[in-house]
Scaffold this motif. Structure first.
Motif, PDB file in Angstrom:
ATOM      1  N   ILE A  53       2.187  -4.387  11.782  1.00 24.00           N
ATOM      2  CA  ILE A  53       2.102  -3.546  10.575  1.00 24.00           C
ATOM      3  C   ILE A  53       2.516  -4.286   9.312  1.00 24.00           C
ATOM      4  CG2 ILE A  53       2.461  -1.406  11.873  1.00 24.00           C
ATOM      5  CD1 ILE A  53       5.382  -1.433  10.845  1.00 24.00           C
ATOM      6  N   LEU A  54       2.794  -5.566   9.441  1.00 24.22           N
ATOM      7  CA  LEU A  54       3.376  -6.311   8.329  1.00 24.22           C
ATOM      8  C   LEU A  54       2.445  -6.370   7.122  1.00 24.22           C
ATOM      9  CD1 LEU A  54       6.018  -7.693   7.745  1.00 24.22           C
ATOM     10  CD2 LEU A  54       5.106  -9.792   8.757  1.00 24.22           C
ATOM     11  N   VAL A  55       1.181  -6.742   7.334  1.00 30.01           N
ATOM     12  CA  VAL A  55       0.246  -6.854   6.216  1.00 30.01           C
ATOM     13  C   VAL A  55      -0.022  -5.491   5.590  1.00 30.01           C
ATOM     14  CG1 VAL A  55      -2.125  -7.426   5.588  1.00 30.01           C
ATOM     15  CG2 VAL A  55      -0.826  -8.985   7.048  1.00 30.01           C
ATOM     16  N   VAL A  56      -0.171  -4.463   6.414  1.00 31.38           N
ATOM     17  CA  VAL A  56      -0.375  -3.108   5.892  1.00 31.38           C
ATOM     18  C   VAL A  56       0.823  -2.679   5.048  1.00 31.38           C
ATOM     19  CG1 VAL A  56      -0.717  -0.686   6.510  1.00 31.38           C
ATOM     20  CG2 VAL A  56      -1.846  -2.480   7.831  1.00 31.38           C
ATOM     21  N   PHE A  57       2.020  -2.977   5.519  1.00 32.24           N
ATOM     22  CA  PHE A  57       3.230  -2.636   4.758  1.00 32.24           C
ATOM     23  C   PHE A  57       3.231  -3.324   3.399  1.00 32.24           C
ATOM     24  CE2 PHE A  57       7.523  -4.161   3.603  1.00 32.24           C
ATOM     25  CZ  PHE A  57       8.075  -2.944   3.212  1.00 32.24           C
ATOM     26  N   MET A  58       2.920  -4.622   3.391  1.00 32.39           N
ATOM     27  CA  MET A  58       2.974  -5.379   2.136  1.00 32.39           C
ATOM     28  C   MET A  58       1.903  -4.941   1.147  1.00 32.39           C
ATOM     29  SD  MET A  58       4.025  -9.267   3.268  1.00 32.39           S
ATOM     30  CE  MET A  58       2.873  -9.477   4.637  1.00 32.39           C
ATOM     31  N   THR A  59       0.757  -4.468   1.637  1.00 34.27           N
ATOM     32  CA  THR A  59      -0.346  -4.105   0.741  1.00 34.27           C
ATOM     33  C   THR A  59      -0.415  -2.613   0.406  1.00 34.27           C
ATOM     34  OG1 THR A  59      -1.833  -3.938   2.668  1.00 34.27           O
ATOM     35  CG2 THR A  59      -1.787  -6.043   1.490  1.00 34.27           C
ATOM     36  N   GLN A  60       0.366  -1.788   1.128  1.00 41.73           N
ATOM     37  CA  GLN A  60       0.268  -0.349   0.882  1.00 41.73           C
ATOM     38  C   GLN A  60       1.606   0.363   0.650  1.00 41.73           C
ATOM     39  OE1 GLN A  60      -2.195   1.767   3.723  1.00 41.73           O
ATOM     40  NE2 GLN A  60      -3.598   0.022   3.951  1.00 41.73           N
ATOM     41  N   TYR A  61       2.713  -0.206   1.147  1.00 41.81           N
ATOM     42  CA  TYR A  61       3.982   0.519   1.119  1.00 41.81           C
ATOM     43  C   TYR A  61       5.100  -0.202   0.357  1.00 41.81           C
ATOM     44  CZ  TYR A  61       2.021   3.386   4.906  1.00 41.81           C
ATOM     45  OH  TYR A  61       1.241   4.223   5.656  1.00 41.81           O
ATOM     46  N   LEU A  62       4.936  -1.455   0.043  1.00 40.46           N
ATOM     47  CA  LEU A  62       6.014  -2.263  -0.535  1.00 40.46           C
ATOM     48  C   LEU A  62       6.459  -1.698  -1.884  1.00 40.46           C
ATOM     49  CD1 LEU A  62       7.668  -4.887  -0.051  1.00 40.46           C
ATOM     50  CD2 LEU A  62       5.905  -6.091  -1.369  1.00 40.46           C
ATOM     51  N   LEU A  63       7.768  -1.607  -2.077  1.00 42.48           N
ATOM     52  CA  LEU A  63       8.349  -1.064  -3.314  1.00 42.48           C
ATOM     53  C   LEU A  63       8.919  -2.167  -4.186  1.00 42.48           C
ATOM     54  CD1 LEU A  63      10.319   1.994  -1.868  1.00 42.48           C
ATOM     55  CD2 LEU A  63       7.945   1.943  -2.708  1.00 42.48           C
ATOM     56  N   GLY A  64       8.999  -1.898  -5.467  1.00 45.69           N
ATOM     57  CA  GLY A  64       9.692  -2.789  -6.379  1.00 45.69           C
ATOM     58  C   GLY A  64      11.172  -2.468  -6.416  1.00 45.69           C
ATOM     59  N   SER A  65      11.938  -3.241  -7.158  1.00 43.03           N
ATOM     60  CA  SER A  65      13.381  -3.020  -7.248  1.00 43.03           C
ATOM     61  C   SER A  65      13.716  -1.691  -7.913  1.00 43.03           C
ATOM     62  CB  SER A  65      14.041  -4.160  -8.024  1.00 43.03           C
ATOM     63  OG  SER A  65      13.467  -4.278  -9.318  1.00 43.03           O
ATOM     64  N   ASP A  66      12.748  -1.126  -8.668  1.00 47.31           N
ATOM     65  CA  ASP A  66      12.958   0.164  -9.316  1.00 47.31           C
ATOM     66  C   ASP A  66      12.603   1.338  -8.420  1.00 47.31           C
ATOM     67  OD1 ASP A  66      10.244  -0.193  -9.186  1.00 47.31           O
ATOM     68  OD2 ASP A  66       9.872   0.071 -11.336  1.00 47.31           O
ATOM     69  N   GLY A  67      12.189   1.033  -7.163  1.00 43.41           N
ATOM     70  CA  GLY A  67      11.837   2.103  -6.235  1.00 43.41           C
ATOM     71  C   GLY A  67      10.408   2.573  -6.346  1.00 43.41           C
ATOM     72  N   GLU A  68       9.651   2.022  -7.290  1.00 44.53           N
ATOM     73  CA  GLU A  68       8.246   2.386  -7.448  1.00 44.53           C
ATOM     74  C   GLU A  68       7.363   1.462  -6.615  1.00 44.53           C
ATOM     75  OE1 GLU A  68       7.166   4.999  -9.206  1.00 44.53           O
ATOM     76  OE2 GLU A  68       9.274   5.491  -9.610  1.00 44.53           O
ATOM     77  N   LEU A  69       6.170   1.942  -6.269  1.00 43.03           N
ATOM     78  CA  LEU A  69       5.239   1.160  -5.472  1.00 43.03           C
ATOM     79  C   LEU A  69       4.898  -0.141  -6.181  1.00 43.03           C
ATOM     80  CD1 LEU A  69       3.894   1.811  -2.723  1.00 43.03           C
ATOM     81  CD2 LEU A  69       1.840   2.448  -3.994  1.00 43.03           C
ATOM     82  N   SER A  70       5.018  -1.261  -5.473  1.00 35.83           N
ATOM     83  CA  SER A  70       4.747  -2.581  -6.048  1.00 35.83           C
ATOM     84  C   SER A  70       4.163  -3.477  -4.962  1.00 35.83           C
ATOM     85  CB  SER A  70       6.038  -3.189  -6.614  1.00 35.83           C
ATOM     86  OG  SER A  70       5.797  -4.464  -7.164  1.00 35.83           O
ATOM     87  N   VAL A  71       2.943  -3.174  -4.560  1.00 33.63           N
ATOM     88  CA  VAL A  71       2.346  -3.829  -3.401  1.00 33.63           C
ATOM     89  C   VAL A  71       1.793  -5.208  -3.756  1.00 33.63           C
ATOM     90  CG1 VAL A  71       1.786  -1.629  -2.326  1.00 33.63           C
ATOM     91  CG2 VAL A  71       0.093  -2.758  -3.798  1.00 33.63           C
ATOM     92  N   MET A  72       1.567  -6.001  -2.707  1.00 33.61           N
ATOM     93  CA  MET A  72       0.926  -7.296  -2.855  1.00 33.61           C
ATOM     94  C   MET A  72      -0.586  -7.145  -2.694  1.00 33.61           C
ATOM     95  SD  MET A  72       3.297  -9.777  -0.497  1.00 33.61           S
ATOM     96  CE  MET A  72       5.068  -9.942  -0.749  1.00 33.61           C
TER      97      MET A  72
END
Length: 232
Positions: free
Chosen positions: A40-59
């Motif tokens: 699930i690593l690539v899916v996490f990085m492209t769909q779920y990853l957050l920025g330091s402010d807690g907002e969505l910040s995907v690769m």
């Protein structure tokens, strides 16, 4: 008994070393944890990853693939360090046990922190743990056998590799579904729990294992001598 003095593995009525079931259970749970997280690593990085402010910040997908492949390459490269640590300094049992704890910490970082900090911390610890124990576990299986029961080695390895395939198969079917339904915390947390159980299973077998003592400085000198460097 300590790992440096305990040499002979007790066997059951068939001649099979009593520590083998603990190693097989450990391997099944560890492979579940690794392939579940990796799947699930690539899916996490492209769909779920957050920025330091807690907002969505995907690769982007290319960015995620760079991270993914660097992580996998690091795990394999660190196998060399795990092998040297086990064979030269602290032995296979201690190497596997200590780095399994590091491995669990990596899963925990991924489960509790969905930002880049959690991602990079988790992947670094998992690469160190997974890579470090990779060359030790199958060799540890072989250490359990002596001349009297060498005929059972192939049976043990059949079960060993079956456990790898079973753990991987279940995880790649289950973990993406958990990610979709419950999010990254649960999807990364379940592999972390399985890795914790893998560590417990291995620790439970400590008094049934044959422990081969490390080679010390002599082994290091041989490893980095002319012949050793050629092999590396």
């Amino acid at each position: 008994m300590t790992a440096s003095t305990y040499r002979t593995a007790p066997v059951d009525t068939t001649g099979m070393p009593k520590g083998i079931p603990y190693i097989i259970a450990n391997e099944a749970a560890e492979r579940f944890s690794f392939y579940g997280m990796k799947g699930i690593l690539v899916v996490f990085m492209t769909q779920y990853l957050l920025g330091s402010d807690g907002e969505l910040s995907v690769m982007t997908e290319p960015q995620s693939l760079v991270v993914f492949h660097f992580f996998v390459a690091s795990a394999y490269f660190l196998s060399v360090l795990g092998a040297l640590l086990a064979d030269a300094l602290i032995g296979k049992y201690r190497t596997i046990l200590i780095l399994s704890v590091v491995y669990v910490m990596g899963h925990a970082a991924l489960a509790v922190d969905e930002t880049r900090l959690g991602l990079y911390t988790g992947l670094t610890l998992i690469a160190l743990g997974s890579g470090g124990i990779k060359p030790c576990v199958s060799a540890h299986v072989g250490d359990q056998f002596g001349k009297a029961n060498q005929n059972l080695i192939s049976t043990a390895f059949h079960w060993f590799y079956f456990s790898i395939n079973l753990g991987a198969l279940i995880s790649i079917m289950l973990i993406p579904e958990l990610l979709d339904r419950f999010g990254p915390g649960v999807a990364f947390g379940v592999p972390g729990i399985l890795m914790f159980l893998a560590t417990v299973f291995f620790w439970m077998g400590r008094n049934t294992f044959a422990h081969i003592p490390p080679g010390g400085m002599k082994f290091i000198r041989e490893s980095f001598g002319p012949e050793g460097r050629a092999v590396l």
